[in-house]
Design a protein around this motif. Structure first.
Motif, PDB file in Angstrom:
ATOM      1  N   ASP A   1      11.108  14.341 -18.312  1.00 49.07           N
ATOM      2  CA  ASP A   1      10.083  14.435 -17.272  1.00 49.07           C
ATOM      3  C   ASP A   1       9.724  15.892 -17.000  1.00 49.07           C
ATOM      4  O   ASP A   1      10.482  16.814 -17.303  1.00 49.07           O
ATOM      5  N   LEU A   2       8.540  16.082 -16.436  1.00 41.40           N
ATOM      6  CA  LEU A   2       7.973  17.429 -16.264  1.00 41.40           C
ATOM      7  C   LEU A   2       8.824  18.301 -15.349  1.00 41.40           C
ATOM      8  O   LEU A   2       8.898  19.517 -15.534  1.00 41.40           O
ATOM      9  N   VAL A   3       9.486  17.686 -14.376  1.00 41.68           N
ATOM     10  CA  VAL A   3      10.292  18.468 -13.427  1.00 41.68           C
ATOM     11  C   VAL A   3      11.561  18.951 -14.125  1.00 41.68           C
ATOM     12  O   VAL A   3      11.914  20.134 -14.064  1.00 41.68           O
ATOM     13  N   THR A   4      12.224  18.064 -14.848  1.00 40.48           N
ATOM     14  CA  THR A   4      13.428  18.442 -15.600  1.00 40.48           C
ATOM     15  C   THR A   4      13.107  19.547 -16.605  1.00 40.48           C
ATOM     16  O   THR A   4      13.904  20.457 -16.815  1.00 40.48           O
ATOM     17  N   LEU A   5      11.913  19.475 -17.204  1.00 39.69           N
ATOM     18  CA  LEU A   5      11.523  20.479 -18.199  1.00 39.69           C
ATOM     19  C   LEU A   5      11.088  21.799 -17.558  1.00 39.69           C
ATOM     20  O   LEU A   5      10.765  22.752 -18.253  1.00 39.69           O
TER      21      LEU A   5
ATOM     22  N   MET B   1       8.374  22.350 -15.897  1.00 39.26           N
ATOM     23  CA  MET B   1       6.950  22.579 -16.146  1.00 39.26           C
ATOM     24  C   MET B   1       6.109  22.600 -14.864  1.00 39.26           C
ATOM     25  O   MET B   1       4.907  22.889 -14.919  1.00 39.26           O
ATOM     26  N   ILE B   2       6.715  22.274 -13.729  1.00 37.48           N
ATOM     27  CA  ILE B   2       5.950  22.256 -12.466  1.00 37.48           C
ATOM     28  C   ILE B   2       6.262  23.515 -11.667  1.00 37.48           C
ATOM     29  O   ILE B   2       7.424  23.830 -11.425  1.00 37.48           O
TER      30      ILE B   2
ATOM     31  N   THR C   1       0.917  23.911 -10.368  1.00 37.87           N
ATOM     32  CA  THR C   1       0.642  24.383 -11.717  1.00 37.87           C
ATOM     33  C   THR C   1       1.517  23.610 -12.691  1.00 37.87           C
ATOM     34  O   THR C   1       2.702  23.395 -12.421  1.00 37.87           O
ATOM     35  N   VAL C   2       0.931  23.185 -13.803  1.00 39.04           N
ATOM     36  CA  VAL C   2       1.710  22.590 -14.881  1.00 39.04           C
ATOM     37  C   VAL C   2       1.756  23.607 -16.017  1.00 39.04           C
ATOM     38  O   VAL C   2       0.706  24.021 -16.523  1.00 39.04           O
TER      39      VAL C   2
ATOM     40  N   THR D   1      -1.467  25.948 -17.162  1.00 41.23           N
ATOM     41  CA  THR D   1      -1.233  27.198 -17.884  1.00 41.23           C
ATOM     42  C   THR D   1      -0.301  26.862 -19.040  1.00 41.23           C
ATOM     43  O   THR D   1       0.119  25.715 -19.178  1.00 41.23           O
ATOM     44  N   ALA D   2       0.001  27.844 -19.837  1.00 40.03           N
ATOM     45  CA  ALA D   2       0.923  27.582 -20.937  1.00 40.03           C
ATOM     46  C   ALA D   2       1.875  28.738 -21.121  1.00 40.03           C
ATOM     47  O   ALA D   2       1.545  29.887 -20.824  1.00 40.03           O
TER      48      ALA D   2
END
Ligand SMILES: Nc1ncnc2c1ncn2[C@@H]1O[C@H](COP(=O)(O)OP(=O)(O)O)[C@@H](O)[C@H]1O
Ligand SMILES: [Mg+2]
Length: 368
Positions: free
Chosen positions: A26-30, A32-33, A46-47, A83-84
């Motif tokens: 998931d995005l939070v574990t990664l 990314m948030i 922001t992602v 963003t990246a």
């Protein structure tokens, strides 16, 4: 929603239900948030994607929006900034410290379009917002300078920290070095293997690349000392094999793929690009003629269990643009642009998957 209030924890909880489709977490574990802000009936965050060329960015954006609406409130306004932060699997070493990913572009056979694909992938990645460089290491036919219209340019030298550094040539936003810059155009210089290997080492050790997300290496066709020099000089993120659907090209591509899997080379194969996959005449954009055969790239990918990351049609303007000194994606033919953009996105995606378990570094802003 009465007494119900939205706070950062609730936003994170909602977003922890969103899975990154490639990385399967998931995005939070990664991580990314970032930068969650709560306003009046409004949530902003922001992602941070793993590449600005992420083909799934719109899907991820929509999934985030849906998660907030479903878990928190259907009425809240969701403002998402994408963003990246291009990932890397490298440990920072003495050579090319600012380069996150070195990608070898190879082919079994000459003339299959390796340089054309390299030039256009570089441009497509650059357009997504990534920082991109090219090393033209093809001693038999250094064609990157011609394809970028810089064949008469000479790299300059700048002293830095008591050492002389070569400045790469910069064209259309891409930094590049070529064996071709070291020899006068039209001169018939015959490179011996050791000379070429030495030049390649200089491109890493003595060239000031600065920060790059992707450094593409246009290798000579087949298997050579240059391939060995490359893997011995810098850690290579992975290799792309370019082939045409033709039987002879495929047979040679098999050798190339096998080489990368040999223990002493051991470079992961990011995918196969089938070039000249079909012919599409400019005036009949919906027609496809399979003049070199059909499905060869896919069957090769299946055989080696690697993804087919692109299929590029044979289009006259691709050849013309290359001869005129600009990658074809700079023109506005949608068939050409879509094919190279899709291939660049798939490549960036494979790089991100490969780097998934490793640490992250700086952030680049996406151009939308
Ligand atoms: N998809 C394509 N459509 C039209 N022409 C192409 C395409 N790919 C390559 N070419 C042309 O084919 C020739 C060989 O391509 P090149 O990139 O130099 O091959 P390689 O680097 O593999 O030797 C060049 O003239 C190039 O412009
Ligand atoms: Mg070439």
């Amino acid at each position: 929603m009465g007494e119900f209030t939205i706070n950062k924890e609730k936003v994170l909880q909602a977003l922890s239900t969103v899975e990154e489709p490639d990385l399967k977490k998931d995005l939070v574990t990664l991580g990314m948030i970032q930068d969650i802000e709560i306003g009046v009936n409004q949530v902003r965050f922001t992602v941070v994607l793993t590449t600005p060329a992420c083909p799934l960015k719109e899907l991820i954006r929509r999934s985030c929006e849906t998660a907030i609406h479903e878990h928190l409130s259907p009425d809240v306004e969701v403002i998402i900034k994408l963003t990246a932060n291009v990932t890397t699997a490298r440990q920072t070493g003495p050579l090319i410290p600012g380069v996150k990913n070195v990608i070898a572009i190879s082919s079994g056979k000459g003339g299959v379009g390796k340089s054309t694909v390299t030039a256009n992938l570089a441009m497509a990645l650059h357009r997504s917002g990534a920082k991109v460089g090219i090393i033209d290491a093809d001693i038999f036919g250094p064609s990157i300078p011609v394809m970028f219209g810089v064949e008469h340019m000479q790299p300059t030298i700048t002293p830095k920290d008591g050492k002389n550094f070569i400045n790469p040539i910069r064209q259309f936003g891409i930094k590049m070095m070529s064996i071709g810059f070291l020899t006068p155009p039209d001169s018939a210089v015959v490179w011996r293997g050791p000379m070429a290997s030495q030049a390649l080492k200089q491109f890493f050790a003595d060239t000031d690349w600065g920060d790059l997300d992707y450094l593409l290496i246009d290798l000579p066709p087949g298997t050579s000392d240059i391939h060995l020099t490359l893997v011995q000089t810098v850690p290579v993120t992975g290799a792309v094999v370019v082939t045409t659907p033709q039987k002879v090209a495929l047979a040679d591509a098999v050798k190339g793929l096998s080489m990368f899997r040999q223990p002493q080379i051991n470079v992961p194969i990011l995918g196969i690009i089938e070039n000249m996959a079909w012919f599409t005449p400019e005036e009949l954009p919906d027609s496809q003629y399979f003049i070199f055969g059909k499905g060869g790239g896919q069957s090769l990918a299946d055989k080696f269990d690697v993804p087919l990351i692109g299929q590029i049609p044979l289009v006259q303007s691709i050849r013309e643009a290359g001869d005129e000194g600009r990658p074809a994606v700079m023109d506005t033919n949608p068939i050409v642009n879509d094919a190279f953009r899709d291939a660049a996105e798939s490549l960036a995606q494979q790089v991100a998957i490969r780097n998934a378990s490793k640490n992250k570094t700086q952030t680049v802003e996406i151009q939308v």
